[in-house]
Design an enzyme around this catalytic site. Structure first.
Site, PDB file in Angstrom:
ATOM      1  N   GLY A 282      -1.595 -12.210   8.786  1.00 53.89           N
ATOM      2  CA  GLY A 282      -2.293 -12.678   9.976  1.00 53.89           C
ATOM      3  C   GLY A 282      -3.198 -13.860   9.720  1.00 53.89           C
ATOM      4  O   GLY A 282      -3.388 -14.716  10.588  1.00 53.89           O
TER       5      GLY A 282
ATOM      6  N   ASP B 262      -9.516  -1.456   6.709  1.00 54.85           N
ATOM      7  CA  ASP B 262     -10.849  -1.803   6.214  1.00 54.85           C
ATOM      8  C   ASP B 262     -10.804  -3.083   5.381  1.00 54.85           C
ATOM      9  O   ASP B 262      -9.741  -3.495   4.923  1.00 54.85           O
ATOM     10  CB  ASP B 262     -11.410  -0.650   5.377  1.00 54.85           C
ATOM     11  CG  ASP B 262     -11.583   0.612   6.217  1.00 54.85           C
ATOM     12  OD1 ASP B 262     -11.798   0.470   7.431  1.00 54.85           O
ATOM     13  OD2 ASP B 262     -11.491   1.715   5.664  1.00 54.85           O
TER      14      ASP B 262
ATOM     15  N   HIS C 214      -7.443   3.395  20.511  1.00 56.06           N
ATOM     16  CA  HIS C 214      -6.600   2.424  21.207  1.00 56.06           C
ATOM     17  C   HIS C 214      -7.113   2.119  22.611  1.00 56.06           C
ATOM     18  O   HIS C 214      -7.022   0.975  23.067  1.00 56.06           O
ATOM     19  CB  HIS C 214      -5.148   2.910  21.222  1.00 56.06           C
ATOM     20  CG  HIS C 214      -4.525   2.919  19.864  1.00 56.06           C
ATOM     21  ND1 HIS C 214      -3.952   4.033  19.294  1.00 56.06           N
ATOM     22  CD2 HIS C 214      -4.432   1.942  18.923  1.00 56.06           C
ATOM     23  CE1 HIS C 214      -3.515   3.738  18.084  1.00 56.06           C
ATOM     24  NE2 HIS C 214      -3.799   2.480  17.834  1.00 56.06           N
TER      25      HIS C 214
ATOM     26  N   ASP D 197      -6.758  -5.484  14.827  1.00 50.29           N
ATOM     27  CA  ASP D 197      -6.568  -4.043  14.652  1.00 50.29           C
ATOM     28  C   ASP D 197      -6.185  -3.814  13.196  1.00 50.29           C
ATOM     29  O   ASP D 197      -5.052  -3.477  12.874  1.00 50.29           O
ATOM     30  CB  ASP D 197      -5.476  -3.567  15.615  1.00 50.29           C
ATOM     31  CG  ASP D 197      -5.229  -2.076  15.534  1.00 50.29           C
ATOM     32  OD1 ASP D 197      -5.942  -1.394  14.776  1.00 50.29           O
ATOM     33  OD2 ASP D 197      -4.306  -1.600  16.218  1.00 50.29           O
ATOM     34  N   SER D 198      -7.156  -4.018  12.321  1.00 50.48           N
ATOM     35  CA  SER D 198      -6.875  -4.083  10.888  1.00 50.48           C
ATOM     36  C   SER D 198      -7.380  -2.859  10.155  1.00 50.48           C
ATOM     37  O   SER D 198      -8.137  -2.052  10.682  1.00 50.48           O
ATOM     38  CB  SER D 198      -7.554  -5.315  10.294  1.00 50.48           C
ATOM     39  OG  SER D 198      -8.955  -5.171  10.404  1.00 50.48           O
TER      40      SER D 198
ATOM     41  N   PRO E  45      -4.968  -5.254   1.761  1.00 48.75           N
ATOM     42  CA  PRO E  45      -4.267  -6.205   2.632  1.00 48.75           C
ATOM     43  C   PRO E  45      -5.119  -6.760   3.762  1.00 48.75           C
ATOM     44  O   PRO E  45      -4.872  -7.851   4.251  1.00 48.75           O
ATOM     45  CB  PRO E  45      -3.110  -5.363   3.199  1.00 48.75           C
ATOM     46  CG  PRO E  45      -2.940  -4.235   2.262  1.00 48.75           C
ATOM     47  CD  PRO E  45      -4.290  -3.959   1.677  1.00 48.75           C
TER      48      PRO E  45
ATOM     49  N   GLN F 126       0.831  -1.200   0.000  1.00 47.20           N
ATOM     50  CA  GLN F 126       0.000   0.000   0.000  1.00 47.20           C
ATOM     51  C   GLN F 126       0.871   1.257   0.000  1.00 47.20           C
ATOM     52  O   GLN F 126       2.067   1.199   0.278  1.00 47.20           O
ATOM     53  CB  GLN F 126      -0.905  -0.007   1.239  1.00 47.20           C
ATOM     54  CG  GLN F 126      -0.146  -0.102   2.544  1.00 47.20           C
ATOM     55  CD  GLN F 126      -0.950  -0.739   3.657  1.00 47.20           C
ATOM     56  OE1 GLN F 126      -2.170  -0.770   3.631  1.00 47.20           O
ATOM     57  NE2 GLN F 126      -0.264  -1.256   4.668  1.00 47.20           N
TER      58      GLN F 126
END
Length: 284
Positions: free
Chosen positions: A138, A158, A62, A155-156, A162, A31
């Site tokens: 992952g 959209d 967070h 914690d990705s 990827p 990206q």
């Protein structure tokens, strides 16, 4: 001459930031990564033109992705973060001395490198000896894990590019297997306001419900995310996010969080009627 950065959140909605300086721009294997210094939100990182993190409001995201599950089970020892390349999730987890080890799996090394260089207050715990960092996919990482983690945090980005595989039913099934008996899974769950994001929130929730006995949705206000109103998913094998909340135990830790508190925790699961209807009926 004024410099502005504009993020297209939908075809008809854009969010603009007045920019002091464009600090970094490079294409990784996965990206395009940019860092901008803005007047209102400090430094921000974008991935393929979408805001991932800003110095001003990162604490909200967070806090809510980490402290919600930790207050439900303060005895969590082993954690898996999938994504989280900016380091903010790892930073919040490292505030708990009870956590023995965190595996963090980030597909794009450049995101972590850029976070170290430009966001030191967010990435401050990436070198902590309790954190093992893996630069890989992952989806593949989780496949052979069983009964290993007390908490999995997805914690990705959209569900495009990827991060796409992190929203599949097969992936969630593998996460279920990788969790211990009281295991909790938390994911960022998009926004219910704009149709394209709301559809993804509904899809993710319905997939989790096919696998986990306890699935709930909670909310936070994050100014720089699309619509400013964001959802998270909470899934567990045995712990309910409100009924099993350990308020007194968590409050005794005196973590001095900037956004999260245990009163907010309960309220975060009290969703507006239209959001409840979307989730229950599966329609936007």
């Amino acid at each position: 001459m004024e410099l502005w950065y504009t993020e297209e959140q939908t075809q008809h909605v854009r969010l603009s930031f007045k920019v002091k300086e464009h600090l970094f721009s490079e294409q990784s294997e996965f990206q395009k990564v940019d860092v901008l210094d803005t007047y209102e939100f400090g430094k921000l990182m974008t991935l393929d033109g979408l805001v991932m993190v800003t110095e001003k409001d990162e604490f909200i995201y967070h806090d809510m992705i980490v402290h919600v599950p930790m207050a439900v089970n303060p005895n969590i020892k082993n954690v898996l973060i999938i994504g989280g390349g900016d380091g903010g999730t790892a930073r919040e987890l490292m505030r708990y001395q009870s956590i023995k080890h965190v595996d963090m799996v980030e597909i794009d090394k450049m995101v972590c490198d850029v976070a170290r260089d430009y966001f030191p207050t967010i990435s401050s715990e990436l070198e902590n000896p309790r954190v093992s960092l893996y630069y890989e996919d992952g989806v593949a990482f989780i496949k052979d894990k069983e009964n290993k983690y007390d908490l999995i945090i997805i914690d990705s980005t959209d569900p495009v590019g990827p991060g796409e595989g992190l929203f599949s039913q097969e992936f969630y099934t593998n996460c279920f297997k990788a969790l211990t008996e009281q295991g909790i899974l938390v994911n960022q769950n998009e926004s219910p306001v704009y149709e394209q994001f709301a559809r993804e929130a509904i899809r993710a929730n319905s997939k989790l419900k096919k696998i986990f006995p306890i699935v709930e949705v909670y909310q936070a206000q994050i100014p720089t995310y699309p619509s400013g109103y964001w959802l998270f998913g909470f899934a567990s094998k045995s712990l309910h996010p409100v009924k099993d909340l350990k308020s007194s135990v968590w409050n005794q830790l005196n973590l001095n969080t900037k956004y999260y508190n245990t009163q907010l925790h309960v309220g975060a699961f009290a969703l507006p009627s239209y959001v409840k209807e979307q989730i229950e009926n599966g329609n936007v």
